[in-house]
Design a protein around this motif. Sequence first.
Motif, short mmCIF file in Angstrom:
data_model
loop_
_atom_site.label_atom_id
_atom_site.label_comp_id
_atom_site.label_asym_id
_atom_site.label_seq_id
_atom_site.Cartn_x
_atom_site.Cartn_y
_atom_site.Cartn_z
N PHE A 63 0.80 -1.08 -0.10
CA PHE A 63 -0.13 0.08 -0.05
C PHE A 63 0.67 1.18 0.01
CE2 PHE A 63 -2.16 3.30 2.52
CZ PHE A 63 -3.23 3.40 1.64
N ASP A 64 0.45 2.24 -0.74
CA ASP A 64 1.27 3.51 -0.82
C ASP A 64 0.19 4.73 -0.61
OD1 ASP A 64 2.80 5.68 -1.16
OD2 ASP A 64 2.89 5.75 -3.40
N PRO A 65 0.21 5.12 0.79
CA PRO A 65 -0.91 6.24 0.79
C PRO A 65 -0.55 7.57 0.17
CG PRO A 65 0.70 6.03 2.76
CD PRO A 65 1.17 4.93 1.92
N ASN A 66 0.43 7.54 -0.66
CA ASN A 66 0.86 8.89 -1.50
C ASN A 66 0.55 8.46 -2.74
OD1 ASN A 66 1.71 10.34 0.96
ND2 ASN A 66 3.49 9.16 0.93
N SER A 67 -0.07 7.34 -3.18
CA SER A 67 -0.17 7.06 -4.75
C SER A 67 -0.99 8.15 -5.33
CB SER A 67 -0.98 5.79 -4.56
OG SER A 67 -1.44 5.50 -5.89
N ALA A 76 -7.22 7.44 1.09
CA ALA A 76 -6.04 7.99 1.97
C ALA A 76 -6.74 9.23 2.60
CB ALA A 76 -4.79 8.00 1.21
N ASP A 77 -7.27 10.17 1.66
CA ASP A 77 -7.40 11.44 2.19
C ASP A 77 -8.72 11.38 3.14
OD1 ASP A 77 -5.70 12.91 0.68
OD2 ASP A 77 -7.09 13.24 -1.11
N ALA A 78 -9.62 10.64 2.84
CA ALA A 78 -10.76 10.24 3.64
C ALA A 78 -10.63 9.60 5.02
CB ALA A 78 -11.75 9.24 3.05
N TYR A 79 -9.35 8.71 4.95
CA TYR A 79 -8.94 8.01 6.26
C TYR A 79 -8.25 8.93 7.18
CZ TYR A 79 -6.92 4.58 8.94
OH TYR A 79 -6.39 3.68 10.17
N ARG A 80 -7.39 10.05 6.67
CA ARG A 80 -6.71 11.05 7.33
C ARG A 80 -7.60 11.94 8.12
NH1 ARG A 80 -3.41 11.22 2.32
NH2 ARG A 80 -1.57 10.05 2.65
N ARG A 81 -8.83 12.49 7.33
CA ARG A 81 -9.61 13.32 7.76
C ARG A 81 -10.52 12.59 8.81
NH1 ARG A 81 -10.86 14.37 2.62
NH2 ARG A 81 -12.56 13.14 2.50
N PRO A 87 -3.19 6.27 6.92
CA PRO A 87 -3.67 4.85 6.64
C PRO A 87 -2.49 3.78 6.28
CG PRO A 87 -3.87 6.29 4.81
CD PRO A 87 -3.48 6.98 5.81
N ASP A 88 -2.54 2.60 6.83
CA ASP A 88 -1.48 1.42 6.41
C ASP A 88 -2.40 0.53 5.53
OD1 ASP A 88 -2.98 0.20 8.28
OD2 ASP A 88 -1.58 0.22 9.79
N ALA A 92 -6.19 -0.13 4.52
CA ALA A 92 -6.66 -0.39 2.98
C ALA A 92 -7.10 -1.60 2.44
CB ALA A 92 -5.63 -0.03 2.06
N HIS A 93 -6.68 -2.74 3.14
CA HIS A 93 -7.11 -4.01 2.65
C HIS A 93 -8.48 -4.46 3.39
CE1 HIS A 93 -3.99 -5.74 0.45
NE2 HIS A 93 -3.09 -5.01 1.23
N ALA A 94 -8.74 -3.88 4.65
CA ALA A 94 -10.08 -3.84 5.45
C ALA A 94 -11.07 -3.30 4.75
CB ALA A 94 -9.85 -3.52 6.59
N TYR A 95 -10.79 -2.00 4.17
CA TYR A 95 -11.58 -1.13 3.64
C TYR A 95 -12.05 -1.95 2.34
CZ TYR A 95 -13.40 2.92 1.06
OH TYR A 95 -14.08 3.96 0.41
#
Length: 158
Positions: A63-67, A76-81, A87-88, A92-95
């Motif tokens: 996973f690359d949160p900066n993809s 990644a943006d929604a997770y950070r908010r 996110p790790d 990402a896999h759980a989502y």
Amino acid sequence: PPIMVFDALFIPDSYEQLGLLAPQLAFHELTGVQLLGVSEWYHPELIEIAQEHVSGAVIPALFDPNSRFAFVADFADAYRRAFESEPDAFSAHAYDAANLVLAQLASGFESREEVREGLLRMQAYPGASGVTSLRPDGNARKRPFLLRVKGSTIVPLD
């Protein structure tokens, strides 16, 4: 200097071990070889430890949160908010797993067998953990995120 008859060197070890090995390669004048690593190299301390000796190295990641892929960046943006943290791969896999099952339920599949069969037909699902296809044996097929060490950062190669 050694005579090199190869273009790349795959080092399947941890970033800590690479930090010890990479300077030794330079010391023994083994330069100009493309270093290829494993996902364990994707660590913030890699460049601090190995410094310029890993410049240009290619690293696969789960996973690359900066993809730059929109479907990954949106997650990644929604997770950070939502969680005020990075996110790790696990998040990402759980989502993706939850969304894959929800997509089957939204399609009208109700029984476990119908959901399973629907999941096995999923191909090229653009999820937070990358593009996923499911194989007939139930295993996921994913292309890893490819990253490169550039200067003092790790950047997407894609």
